[in-house]
Write a protein that holds these residues in place. Structure first.
Motif, mmCIF file in Angstrom:
data_model
loop_
_atom_site.group_PDB
_atom_site.id
_atom_site.type_symbol
_atom_site.label_atom_id
_atom_site.label_comp_id
_atom_site.label_asym_id
_atom_site.label_seq_id
_atom_site.Cartn_x
_atom_site.Cartn_y
_atom_site.Cartn_z
ATOM 1 N N LEU A 70 3.645 6.340 -5.867
ATOM 2 C CA LEU A 70 4.881 6.099 -4.825
ATOM 3 C C LEU A 70 4.748 6.990 -3.610
ATOM 4 O O LEU A 70 4.850 6.389 -2.342
ATOM 5 C CB LEU A 70 6.056 6.209 -5.701
ATOM 6 C CG LEU A 70 7.221 5.863 -4.681
ATOM 7 C CD1 LEU A 70 7.473 4.392 -4.179
ATOM 8 C CD2 LEU A 70 8.593 5.963 -5.603
ATOM 9 N N ASP A 71 4.771 8.204 -4.169
ATOM 10 C CA ASP A 71 4.875 9.130 -2.895
ATOM 11 C C ASP A 71 3.391 8.996 -2.021
ATOM 12 O O ASP A 71 3.487 9.098 -0.799
ATOM 13 C CB ASP A 71 4.688 10.658 -3.186
ATOM 14 C CG ASP A 71 4.404 11.789 -2.545
ATOM 15 O OD1 ASP A 71 5.189 11.732 -1.382
ATOM 16 O OD2 ASP A 71 3.267 12.330 -2.753
ATOM 17 N N SER A 72 2.278 8.856 -2.721
ATOM 18 C CA SER A 72 1.055 8.839 -1.905
ATOM 19 C C SER A 72 0.888 7.458 -1.197
ATOM 20 O O SER A 72 0.330 7.609 -0.033
ATOM 21 C CB SER A 72 -0.299 8.646 -3.041
ATOM 22 O OG SER A 72 -1.488 8.626 -2.483
ATOM 23 N N ALA A 73 1.657 6.288 -1.802
ATOM 24 C CA ALA A 73 1.631 5.069 -0.886
ATOM 25 C C ALA A 73 2.522 5.330 0.354
ATOM 26 O O ALA A 73 2.207 4.877 1.422
ATOM 27 C CB ALA A 73 2.025 4.246 -1.919
ATOM 28 N N ALA B 83 3.518 0.125 1.675
ATOM 29 C CA ALA B 83 3.329 0.909 0.689
ATOM 30 C C ALA B 83 3.031 -0.149 -0.759
ATOM 31 O O ALA B 83 2.498 0.499 -1.579
ATOM 32 C CB ALA B 83 4.530 1.783 0.223
ATOM 33 N N ALA B 84 3.838 -1.193 -0.726
ATOM 34 C CA ALA B 84 3.779 -2.052 -1.849
ATOM 35 C C ALA B 84 2.608 -2.356 -2.382
ATOM 36 O O ALA B 84 2.260 -2.252 -3.627
ATOM 37 C CB ALA B 84 4.812 -3.297 -1.628
ATOM 38 N N PRO B 85 1.493 -2.838 -1.706
ATOM 39 C CA PRO B 85 0.478 -3.315 -2.181
ATOM 40 C C PRO B 85 -0.406 -1.950 -2.937
ATOM 41 O O PRO B 85 -1.055 -2.059 -3.930
ATOM 42 C CB PRO B 85 -0.506 -3.772 -0.833
ATOM 43 C CG PRO B 85 0.505 -4.235 -0.090
ATOM 44 C CD PRO B 85 1.673 -3.195 -0.223
ATOM 45 N N ILE B 86 -0.148 -1.101 -2.323
ATOM 46 C CA ILE B 86 -0.803 0.352 -2.757
ATOM 47 C C ILE B 86 -0.390 0.568 -4.139
ATOM 48 O O ILE B 86 -1.037 0.793 -4.901
ATOM 49 C CB ILE B 86 -0.774 1.700 -1.796
ATOM 50 C CG1 ILE B 86 -1.548 1.138 -0.458
ATOM 51 C CG2 ILE B 86 -1.270 2.828 -2.353
ATOM 52 C CD1 ILE B 86 -0.979 2.203 0.507
ATOM 53 N N ILE B 87 0.930 0.566 -4.151
ATOM 54 C CA ILE B 87 1.764 0.801 -5.419
ATOM 55 C C ILE B 87 1.323 -0.128 -6.551
ATOM 56 O O ILE B 87 0.880 0.144 -7.717
ATOM 57 C CB ILE B 87 3.299 0.712 -5.223
ATOM 58 C CG1 ILE B 87 3.638 2.011 -4.222
ATOM 59 C CG2 ILE B 87 3.767 1.148 -6.652
ATOM 60 C CD1 ILE B 87 4.822 1.939 -4.023
ATOM 61 N N ALA C 179 -2.566 0.498 -7.623
ATOM 62 C CA ALA C 179 -2.209 1.656 -8.480
ATOM 63 C C ALA C 179 -1.914 1.338 -10.019
ATOM 64 O O ALA C 179 -2.246 1.950 -11.014
ATOM 65 C CB ALA C 179 -1.196 2.635 -8.005
ATOM 66 N N LEU C 180 -0.537 0.605 -10.026
ATOM 67 C CA LEU C 180 -0.027 0.348 -11.335
ATOM 68 C C LEU C 180 -1.142 -0.506 -12.337
ATOM 69 O O LEU C 180 -1.113 -0.224 -13.380
ATOM 70 C CB LEU C 180 1.295 -0.407 -11.213
ATOM 71 C CG LEU C 180 2.386 0.287 -10.573
ATOM 72 C CD1 LEU C 180 3.632 -0.656 -10.340
ATOM 73 C CD2 LEU C 180 2.790 1.444 -11.583
ATOM 74 N N LEU C 181 -1.852 -1.284 -11.566
ATOM 75 C CA LEU C 181 -2.882 -2.142 -12.527
ATOM 76 C C LEU C 181 -3.961 -1.299 -13.044
ATOM 77 O O LEU C 181 -4.317 -1.291 -13.992
ATOM 78 C CB LEU C 181 -3.430 -3.250 -11.622
ATOM 79 C CG LEU C 181 -2.179 -4.331 -11.404
ATOM 80 C CD1 LEU C 181 -3.032 -5.429 -10.106
ATOM 81 C CD2 LEU C 181 -1.949 -5.088 -12.621
ATOM 82 N N GLN C 182 -4.220 -0.350 -11.953
ATOM 83 C CA GLN C 182 -5.339 0.646 -12.256
ATOM 84 C C GLN C 182 -4.958 1.716 -13.603
ATOM 85 O O GLN C 182 -5.580 1.902 -14.514
ATOM 86 C CB GLN C 182 -5.633 1.546 -11.273
ATOM 87 C CG GLN C 182 -6.757 2.465 -11.455
ATOM 88 C CD GLN C 182 -6.874 3.596 -10.332
ATOM 89 O OE1 GLN C 182 -6.513 3.245 -9.104
ATOM 90 N NE2 GLN C 182 -7.575 4.582 -10.529
ATOM 91 N N VAL C 183 -3.550 1.854 -13.469
ATOM 92 C CA VAL C 183 -2.991 2.888 -14.446
ATOM 93 C C VAL C 183 -3.136 1.980 -15.790
ATOM 94 O O VAL C 183 -3.631 2.261 -16.869
ATOM 95 C CB VAL C 183 -1.543 3.423 -14.243
ATOM 96 C CG1 VAL C 183 -0.976 3.911 -15.370
ATOM 97 C CG2 VAL C 183 -1.783 4.395 -12.985
ATOM 98 N N LEU C 184 -2.451 0.969 -15.818
ATOM 99 C CA LEU C 184 -2.402 -0.167 -17.092
ATOM 100 C C LEU C 184 -3.804 -0.187 -17.704
ATOM 101 O O LEU C 184 -4.040 -0.214 -18.904
ATOM 102 C CB LEU C 184 -1.864 -1.408 -16.851
ATOM 103 C CG LEU C 184 -0.281 -1.410 -16.453
ATOM 104 C CD1 LEU C 184 0.375 -2.737 -16.233
ATOM 105 C CD2 LEU C 184 0.350 -0.892 -17.994
#
Length: 313
Positions: A68-71, A234-238, A241-246
């Motif tokens: 979130l911060d990175s985005a 920022a929303a698309p980046i987040i 990132a969430l899909l990558q984490v999952l």
């Protein structure tokens, strides 16, 4: 002749500046890498593989929240060069508001996040549902860290790479000492997690020592349209990132369900060592990304960059 000499000297000075900034960033990142590697056997020794299994859940959630911060940071850096000069100070104020809103929303969502973590990682101790409290602790620590993350965003925005590297190193050293000392003294994962959150209090002193040396940021009214733009970009980046984490943490989730905390700790202790190596290469974009945004905002530099890419192809 004289003009050509001046251009060559200017390029040499710019190259030396980049080399010095790169050296500072990689020196700090190298030390951070060593601290992150060293803490793994220390924790395994004092709190065991079961305790490290719980600790790894905390690390997974903390790493996810950092996206979130990175985005937001990338969105701010990208926009600073696309707005007019007189609106840049207003963009900084709007970014500060975006960080504050994100913190408030996360605090309100902490119970829901905690339940989600407990469902993904059904790990308990004899006394309590520790996975639930790990979720709450990770959210609280992240919100407490937001002023420091905002300061680091300003460092990137202003090109203060030496301050960025020094602050990053101090914060990592503070975390390492707090976790190592409490783990050795108590040998309890619950106290280790409490230490991670509570060490944010002395971290504010570190932040103040660094922030007071910087030029004060001017106070400007918040442009809510800019805040909306920051979140929209920022929303698309987040989301990615969430899909990558999952995807990357699917095995950890499976292991926690099938085998429990101790086996998860054994798996993650090896995985985390290998994963830390990847982070050695993650700081160079701190130098490159703002420069790319600056060039794309300049018509002449953008045209030169386009011609250069065409030539390379």
């Amino acid at each position: 002749g004289a003009l050509r000499t001046l251009r060559i000297r200017h390029r040499e000075m710019e190259l030396n500046s980049w080399l010095k900034k790169s050296l500072a960033l990689y020196s700090a990142n190298g030390l951070n890498f060593l601290l992150n590697i060293l803490i793994i056997p220390i924790l395994v020794y004092y709190i065991g593989f079961q305790g490290y299994g719980f600790y790894s859940v905390y690390i997974i959630l903390s790493s996810t929240l950092l996206f979130l911060d990175s985005a937001l940071s990338k969105s701010a850096v990208s926009n600073i060069y696309s707005v007019k000069e007189e609106r840049r100070a207003q963009l900084v104020s709007s970014t500060r508001a975006a960080y504050i809103i994100a913190g408030v929303v996360l605090l309100l969502a902490a119970p829901m996040v905690s339940k989600g973590v407990s469902a993904l990682f059904p790990l308990r101790t004899d006394q309590l549902d520790l996975a639930y409290w790990i979720g709450a602790a990770a959210v609280i620590e992240y919100v407490l860290a937001l002023p420091g993350q905002y300061f680091q965003m300003l460092n990137v925005l202003r090109g203060r790479h030496f301050a960025y590297a020094q602050y990053q190193l101090c914060i990592q050293l503070s975390r390492f000492l707090a976790v190592a000392i409490v783990a050795a003294a108590t040998q309890q994962i619950e106290w280790v997690l409490a230490a991670i959150v509570l060490r944010k209090i002395p971290d504010y002193l570190i932040l103040w020592l660094f922030w007071r040396k910087q030029q004060a940021e001017s106070r400007n009214p918040v442009a809510w349209s800019l805040v909306t733009t920051l979140y929209r970009q920022a929303a698309p980046i987040i989301g990615v990132a969430l899909l990558q984490v999952l995807a990357t943490e699917f095995i950890s989730i499976y292991v926690s369900h099938a085998y429990g905390a101790e086996t998860l700790g054994k798996y993650r202790s090896v995985y985390d060592v290998l994963n830390k190596i990847w982070f050695v290469a993650t700081l160079y974009p701190v130098l490159v990304y703002p420069k790319i945004c600056e060039w794309l905002a300049d018509t002449h530099k953008k045209a030169w960059l386009k011609d250069m890419l065409s030539y390379l192809n």
